[in-house]
Design a protein around this motif. Structure first.
Motif, PDB file in Angstrom:
ATOM      1  N   ARG A  77      86.752  83.071  -6.987  1.00  0.00           N
ATOM      2  CA  ARG A  77      88.068  82.497  -6.709  1.00  0.00           C
ATOM      3  C   ARG A  77      89.007  82.574  -7.908  1.00  0.00           C
ATOM      4  O   ARG A  77      90.152  82.149  -7.843  1.00  0.00           O
ATOM      5  CB  ARG A  77      87.901  81.026  -6.294  1.00  0.00           C
ATOM      6  CG  ARG A  77      87.232  80.860  -4.933  1.00  0.00           C
ATOM      7  CD  ARG A  77      86.754  79.446  -4.718  1.00  0.00           C
ATOM      8  NE  ARG A  77      87.813  78.464  -4.859  1.00  0.00           N
ATOM      9  CZ  ARG A  77      87.611  77.140  -4.834  1.00  0.00           C
ATOM     10  NH1 ARG A  77      86.382  76.677  -4.694  1.00  0.00           N
ATOM     11  NH2 ARG A  77      88.624  76.319  -4.949  1.00  0.00           N
ATOM     12  N   GLY A  78      88.524  83.136  -9.004  1.00  0.00           N
ATOM     13  CA  GLY A  78      89.391  83.338 -10.153  1.00  0.00           C
ATOM     14  C   GLY A  78      89.517  82.145 -11.080  1.00  0.00           C
ATOM     15  O   GLY A  78      90.412  82.108 -11.934  1.00  0.00           O
ATOM     16  N   ILE A  79      88.644  81.176 -10.935  1.00  0.00           N
ATOM     17  CA  ILE A  79      88.681  80.012 -11.819  1.00  0.00           C
ATOM     18  C   ILE A  79      88.137  80.417 -13.191  1.00  0.00           C
ATOM     19  O   ILE A  79      87.128  81.117 -13.289  1.00  0.00           O
ATOM     20  CB  ILE A  79      87.831  78.864 -11.240  1.00  0.00           C
ATOM     21  CG1 ILE A  79      88.450  78.367  -9.935  1.00  0.00           C
ATOM     22  CG2 ILE A  79      87.721  77.704 -12.227  1.00  0.00           C
ATOM     23  CD1 ILE A  79      87.638  77.295  -9.229  1.00  0.00           C
TER      24      ILE A  79
ATOM     25  N   VAL B  13      87.202  75.675 -17.862  1.00  0.00           N
ATOM     26  CA  VAL B  13      87.045  74.473 -17.042  1.00  0.00           C
ATOM     27  C   VAL B  13      85.765  73.735 -17.404  1.00  0.00           C
ATOM     28  O   VAL B  13      85.736  72.506 -17.522  1.00  0.00           O
ATOM     29  CB  VAL B  13      87.075  74.833 -15.539  1.00  0.00           C
ATOM     30  CG1 VAL B  13      86.790  73.601 -14.690  1.00  0.00           C
ATOM     31  CG2 VAL B  13      88.429  75.420 -15.164  1.00  0.00           C
ATOM     32  N   ASP B  14      84.692  74.469 -17.604  1.00  0.00           N
ATOM     33  CA  ASP B  14      83.415  73.853 -17.962  1.00  0.00           C
ATOM     34  C   ASP B  14      83.506  73.181 -19.331  1.00  0.00           C
ATOM     35  O   ASP B  14      82.957  72.094 -19.538  1.00  0.00           O
ATOM     36  CB  ASP B  14      82.309  74.910 -17.966  1.00  0.00           C
ATOM     37  CG  ASP B  14      80.933  74.304 -17.751  1.00  0.00           C
ATOM     38  OD1 ASP B  14      80.800  73.425 -16.879  1.00  0.00           O
ATOM     39  OD2 ASP B  14      79.990  74.701 -18.451  1.00  0.00           O
TER      40      ASP B  14
ATOM     41  N   GLN C 191      79.078  78.017  -9.285  1.00  0.00           N
ATOM     42  CA  GLN C 191      79.790  78.774 -10.310  1.00  0.00           C
ATOM     43  C   GLN C 191      80.121  80.191  -9.837  1.00  0.00           C
ATOM     44  O   GLN C 191      81.165  80.743 -10.204  1.00  0.00           O
ATOM     45  CB  GLN C 191      78.965  78.824 -11.596  1.00  0.00           C
ATOM     46  CG  GLN C 191      78.832  77.460 -12.269  1.00  0.00           C
ATOM     47  CD  GLN C 191      78.339  77.557 -13.702  1.00  0.00           C
ATOM     48  OE1 GLN C 191      77.980  78.639 -14.172  1.00  0.00           O
ATOM     49  NE2 GLN C 191      78.325  76.423 -14.390  1.00  0.00           N
ATOM     50  N   GLU C 192      79.269  80.791  -9.039  1.00  0.00           N
ATOM     51  CA  GLU C 192      79.541  82.137  -8.547  1.00  0.00           C
ATOM     52  C   GLU C 192      80.791  82.143  -7.667  1.00  0.00           C
ATOM     53  O   GLU C 192      81.645  83.022  -7.789  1.00  0.00           O
ATOM     54  CB  GLU C 192      78.336  82.674  -7.764  1.00  0.00           C
ATOM     55  CG  GLU C 192      77.140  83.017  -8.646  1.00  0.00           C
ATOM     56  CD  GLU C 192      77.474  84.056  -9.688  1.00  0.00           C
ATOM     57  OE1 GLU C 192      78.253  84.995  -9.358  1.00  0.00           O
ATOM     58  OE2 GLU C 192      76.981  83.957 -10.819  1.00  0.00           O
ATOM     59  N   ASP C 193      80.894  81.171  -6.766  1.00  0.00           N
ATOM     60  CA  ASP C 193      82.071  81.075  -5.904  1.00  0.00           C
ATOM     61  C   ASP C 193      83.323  80.817  -6.737  1.00  0.00           C
ATOM     62  O   ASP C 193      84.388  81.355  -6.454  1.00  0.00           O
ATOM     63  CB  ASP C 193      81.874  79.952  -4.880  1.00  0.00           C
ATOM     64  CG  ASP C 193      83.060  79.815  -3.946  1.00  0.00           C
ATOM     65  OD1 ASP C 193      83.311  80.749  -3.164  1.00  0.00           O
ATOM     66  OD2 ASP C 193      83.742  78.761  -4.004  1.00  0.00           O
ATOM     67  N   SER C 194      83.184  79.989  -7.772  1.00  0.00           N
ATOM     68  CA  SER C 194      84.323  79.697  -8.642  1.00  0.00           C
ATOM     69  C   SER C 194      84.796  80.953  -9.348  1.00  0.00           C
ATOM     70  O   SER C 194      85.999  81.183  -9.497  1.00  0.00           O
ATOM     71  CB  SER C 194      83.926  78.646  -9.690  1.00  0.00           C
ATOM     72  OG  SER C 194      83.510  77.456  -9.064  1.00  0.00           O
TER      73      SER C 194
END
Length: 279
Positions: A176-178, A183-184, A170-173
């Motif tokens: 990346r601006g997700i 989304v979750d 989740q941190e990387d997401s």
């Protein structure tokens, strides 16, 4: 033991429940990889039970008030409400999530049994709902199940990268601006909806089994999550189809047979892993 030739000779009678089991097994197996990978196994158990309560309440409403509420709608509404309750947990790292799931599981189980005592004429449906013992399904419910599960599958093929990213890191997401919450929410909502309609058509027991066991086996076989999803879908479809076939041949409850076939895949994968490890 019934002759399998008789089963295929009577295919016109059995094709809908057989294919419903295979399709639900494939879709729930696919989605179950998220559940197992995120260590939310109890989520499927809780949602399948709360879906059962939604169906029972729909039956009771019709008996008590004459209002004809679709059991499928009742199951879907109950699971979506349940997943909203899970997502509303604002504690750090979702610390209370297991407690919320426990409440949902117990509420669904006890509530279904309690409401079942007030709808005597629907008691057979309640038994089928809990254990997946129905050997036939309504044509309208079959096509609704097909429509919902195919729509969910197409959405996951479209948004797959985002769903995987949110589930794995989740941190990387976030970097990346997700849009993490959106989304979750869509991911958990589609899982809840799939479990809801599958519980109504197949029963709580096989629905829970399909959403856990194929994924568990596939994650032991696949090198990554995307490949595990397709392996799990194949195992789930096989469990749904051959489970129905086994139930016909040996005169067993359908849900129990489908669950046992899925568990057999897990056993074979585990046994194969142990044997390869020894070598």
């Amino acid at each position: 033991m019934q002759s399998l030739s008789l089963f295929f000779e009577s295919w016109d009678l059995f094709w809908q429940p057989t294919l419903a089991g295979a399709l639900a097994g494939a879709t729930l197996g696919f989605l179950g990889v998220y559940v197992v990978a995120r260590r939310m196994v109890f989520l499927s158990a809780a949602l399948s039970q709360i879906a059962g309560l939604g169906v029972a309440l729909a039956f009771w409403l019709r008996v008590a008030t004459g209002i004809a509420l679709s059991p499928l709608l009742g199951a879907s509404a109950a699971t979506l409400a349940g997943i909203f309750g899970v997502m509303s947990d604002k504690s750090p790292n979702g610390a209370r999530r297991d407690s919320v799931l426990g409440v949902l599981f117990l509420l669904g189980s006890a509530g279904t049994l309690a409401v079942g005592t007030r709808i005597v004429e629907e008691v057979q449906d309640i038994q089928s709902l809990l254990f997946g013992s129905a050997v036939a399904i309504l044509q309208t419910e079959f096509w609704i199940l097909v429509s919902v599960l195919l729509t969910v599958t197409l959405l996951h093929l479209w948004w797959g990268r985002g769903f995987i990213a949110v589930s794995v890191d989740q941190e990387d997401s976030r970097v990346r601006g997700i849009r993490l919450k959106l989304v979750d929410a869509v991911l958990l909502g589609t899982i809840a909806l799939s479990i809801g309609v599958s519980t109504r058509v197949l029963g709580a027991l096989p629905t829970f089994a399909f959403s856990i066991l194929p994924a568990f086996a596939a994650l032991h076989l696949a090198p990554n999550i995307p490949r595990a999803m397709f392996i799990a879908a194949g195992i789930g479809a096989a469990s749904g189809f051959f489970g129905y076939l086994l139930a016909f041949a040996w005169e067993l409850p359908v849900g129990a047979s489908q669950t046992l076939i899925a568990a057999l895949f897990v056993f074979l994968v585990q046994a194969g892993s142990v044997r390869l490890g020894r070598k």
